[in-house]
Design an enzyme around this catalytic site. Structure first.
Site, short mmCIF file in Angstrom:
data_model
loop_
_atom_site.label_atom_id
_atom_site.label_comp_id
_atom_site.label_asym_id
_atom_site.label_seq_id
_atom_site.Cartn_x
_atom_site.Cartn_y
_atom_site.Cartn_z
N GLU A 49 0.87 -1.17 0.00
CA GLU A 49 0.00 0.00 0.00
C GLU A 49 0.90 1.21 0.00
O GLU A 49 1.65 1.44 0.94
CB GLU A 49 -0.85 0.01 1.27
CG GLU A 49 -2.31 -0.24 1.02
CD GLU A 49 -3.10 -0.19 2.32
OE1 GLU A 49 -3.74 -1.19 2.62
OE2 GLU A 49 -3.03 0.83 3.03
N ASP A 60 -6.44 9.89 9.16
CA ASP A 60 -5.19 9.35 9.67
C ASP A 60 -4.76 9.97 10.99
O ASP A 60 -5.03 11.14 11.26
CB ASP A 60 -4.07 9.55 8.64
CG ASP A 60 -4.21 8.60 7.47
OD1 ASP A 60 -4.19 7.38 7.72
OD2 ASP A 60 -4.35 9.08 6.34
#
Lengths: 265, 432
Positions: A49, A60
């Site tokens: 990823e 995040d």
């Protein structure tokens, strides 16, 4: 067959779980992160990823936000992120790369142009956090027409009524977010994750991979035990942020991968 | 193409100077029917949020739709607007401003007289009543200048709800009086240091909190931005400003105003004033963005429409300050309330259709207007409406004496006196 589908088919045939590693493209700089990406398959990573840096990563936690800032400060862009993927592809034509990030840099470049460039760079799939199924016309459907997988997040708030809609245009695999929260925050609990993965698995033929809240080899093993694979991101980029040498970061990645691969292997 | 009398000249002028993507024939028959079922105003708006938040946003939309047609909901709002906020706010004829500028007749919609000193509380009351109907017990908010934070802390205190306010660390410093007010009101103020520690980062952290505490938490957004239904919902709650102004202007002048002017950060006070007039072709509408040090290549401003381009941030597609790579830029303005790199999606749509005109004024122009207003009218304006007034000062002298301008005086300037003193190099205290 796409690289993602081929990789999961191969893992399944061997009774193995997938280990997915997230790193931020360009963190701390282009050359170091290319060296890191090139080392991931050798450290046992099944799917890469690749984080696309963005100034405002709303989903995040601090680890990935800081990684993105380091990358941007070092001059990383969407174009250079694709260059990095293309450089990796020269030496590895089988490990799938999933680009993970937010929509605005893609929107800014133009969806059609981006898809052509991403495909050419050897990107296999996209995870775009701020594009729910309600916005499928934006990128998901054009991406699928280009032959790129669009990997959707399912979360603890995705109830039975909503799940079919989330799965509808998903391809490659399903990414189950183990917690309500941001990356790298709370700890994923296998006992809570297992029934959710089973619920999603019953509704799709795609592999279900679990991420958010996995930080150690033990957690990697425990979560891989209840899913088709496991993702670790924050714990890895945190070590990059601490300035650890590439070899040391890769050693840590290897320990996480071994945790996941101990399951059923 | 629907040609709106009195509008076409302005449309033509602004089209020449800006990069537009919407063709002229997209001008709709009505400007008040949006958003569509996907939360879009034209191509702007939408629901660009993570999956974790999506079910919550759909829930909120359903609850809001229910509340909207519930007389009990509006009765509660009306009662609190009247007895807690002090509405209606006066529509005040600014006699000396008018005389000094020597042109148009200038009216100020006095929303700075509301409880908590700004228009923000109009919207907060609506959202908190909705939160209570939804059984939420914890309220979070982002704030820039602190006015929305203070309004949220106030209403939470009134209803006994837990309140957490995210505020950029830089703003915590420059808006100290509002931080103290929020604390007095029992709110927890979280200084945000992630990113660059500004309003957009405060919004990021509020979204991070929400995604973590989905079950009991309601996110009270302070402006007409964010994912659908926020832009429409906040607009509806703020539209009380324009509805009152319309009725009051009828009473004062027996007709509609000719020009509306309001300052724009996210754009909630402006949307509130503009909305009830959007389908009145005789009414010109002007939004005033924060030009900072000037709308130039160095991006030392917050003028999203004048100096930005469309992008996706914080749940909606709208005009944003961004670099070539789609990375979001920091705005710059003397006004913490305008210091946001985006703007409500409905404004982006009004801009592209040409229904409203958007201009920028600089920090220096706003400061001059601030002083002028203090001295001529005995009203200390917030720095945000001082931007609107600066534009009034530019255009009023050129307009005929029967032209009526209605400007939204959306906040009072008590919170800004330290900033102004610093900017003007004035000593506080000691007379002088």
């Amino acid at each position: 067959m796409t690289r993602i589908d081929a990789r999961f088919a191969h893992l399944k045939a061997n009774g193995r779980k997938a280990f997915v590693a997230y790193i931020m493209a360009g963190d701390p700089d282009f050359a170091t992160s290319l060296e890191l990406v090139r080392g991931l398959p050798g450290a046992g990573v099944d799917v890469i990823e690749l984080g696309l840096p963005f100034t405002d990563p709303m989903a995040d936690g601090p680890a990935i936000q800081l990684a993105g800032q380091r990358a941007l400060d070092a001059g990383m862009t969407l174009r250079k992120t694709l260059d990095l993927a293309a450089a990796f592809r020269k030496t590895d034509d089988s490990t799938p790369i999933v680009l993970m990030g937010y929509y605005n840099p893609i929107h800014s470049r133009g969806v059609d142009r981006f898809l052509v460039e991403a495909k050419a760079a050897g990107i296999d799939g996209l995870i775009v956090v701020d594009l729910p199924p309600e916005e499928d016309d934006e990128l998901c459907l054009p991406a699928r027409r280009t032959g790129l997988s669009f990997i959707r997040l399912a979360t603890p708030t995705t109830d039975a009524k909503r799940l079919p809609r989330v799965l509808q245009n998903t391809s490659g695999f399903v990414y189950y977010v183990s917690i309500t929260g941001i990356t790298g925050a709370a700890e994923a609990r296998p006992a809570e994750v297992a029934p959710e993965v089973a619920r999603i698995g019953a509704a799709t033929d795609l592999p279900v991979v679990v991420g958010f809240g996995v930080n150690t080899p033990e957690q990697s093993e425990a979560i891989a035990g209840v899913a088709d694979g496991v993702v670790v991101g924050s714990a890895i980029v945190r070590r990059v942020g601490e300035g650890r040498p590439v070899a040391e970061v890769l050693e840590f990645v290897r320990s996480l991968a071994e945790g996941a691969h101990r399951v059923g292997g | 193409m629907v040609c709106i009398p009195g509008l076409c000249v302005r449309v033509r002028r602004t089209r020449c100077s800006r990069n537009r993507e919407t063709p002229m024939n997209d001008i709709p028959n009505s400007f008040t029917t949006g958003p569509d079922e996907n939360g879009r105003f034209g191509k702007f708006g939408g629901r660009f949020v993570s999956e974790t938040l999506m079910p919550l946003i759909l829930d909120l939309e359903a609850e809001y739709e229910k509340a909207k047609s519930d007389k009990g909901f509006w009765a509660e709002m009306e009662h609190l607007w009247t007895h807690y906020v002090g509405r209606p706010s006066p529509l005040y004829f600014a006699e000396r401003l008018t005389a000094r500028l020597g042109g148009a007749r200038i009216y100020l919609k006095r929303d700075e007289l509301n409880h908590t000193g700004a228009h923000k509380i109009n919207n907060v009351l609506g959202q908190i009543i909705l939160a209570r109907r939804m059984g939420k017990t914890r309220i979070i908010a982002e704030t820039g200048a602190g006015q929305h934070g203070v309004a949220t802390a106030t209403v939470c205190a009134k209803f006994g709800l837990k309140c957490v306010v995210y505020m950029g660390a830089h703003d915590v410093e420059r808006q100290a009086p509002n931080v103290f007010r929020m604390k007095l009101l029992g709110a927890e103020v979280v200084p945000v240091t992630s990113g660059r520690g500004t309003l957009k980062d405060a919004m990021n952290d509020a979204l991070r909190d929400w995604v973590t505490n989905v079950r009991d938490t309601f996110y009270c957004i302070g402006t007409v931005a964010g994912p659908h239904p926020y832009p429409a919902m906040v607009r509806d709650f703020q539209s009380i400003i324009g509805r009152e102004a319309r009725a009051q202007m009828q009473e004062a002048e027996g007709r509609l105003p000719d020009t509306l002017i309001a300052a724009i950060g996210g754009g909630s006070n402006a949307m509130g004033l503009f909305f009830p007039f959007l389908d009145e072709p005789s009414v010109a509408i002007i939004g005033v963005e924060a030009g900072g040090k000037g709308v130039n290549a160095k991006m030392e401003h917050c003028a999203s429409l004048t100096g930005g381009r469309p992008g996706v941030l914080h749940g909606n597609r709208t005009y944003l300050l961004q670099d070539e790579d789609g990375q979001i830029l920091e705005g710059f303005s003397i006004s913490a309330g305008l210091d946001y790199p985006g703007i409500g999606p409905e404004h982006s749509w009004l801009h592209e259709t040409g229904r409203a005109e958007y201009v920028a004024v600089t920090d220096d122009e706003a400061l001059a207007a601030f002083r002028f207003c203090c001295e001529q009218e005995g009203i200390i304006p917030a720095l945000e409406p001082a931007h609107a007034l600066a534009h009034v000062m530019k255009i009023a002298p050129e307009l005929p004496g029967d032209h009526i301008i209605c400007m939204n005086m959306c906040g009072r300037g008590d919170k800004d006196i330290f900033t102004v003193a610093r900017a003007l190099g004035l000593e506080m205290g000691e007379g002088g």
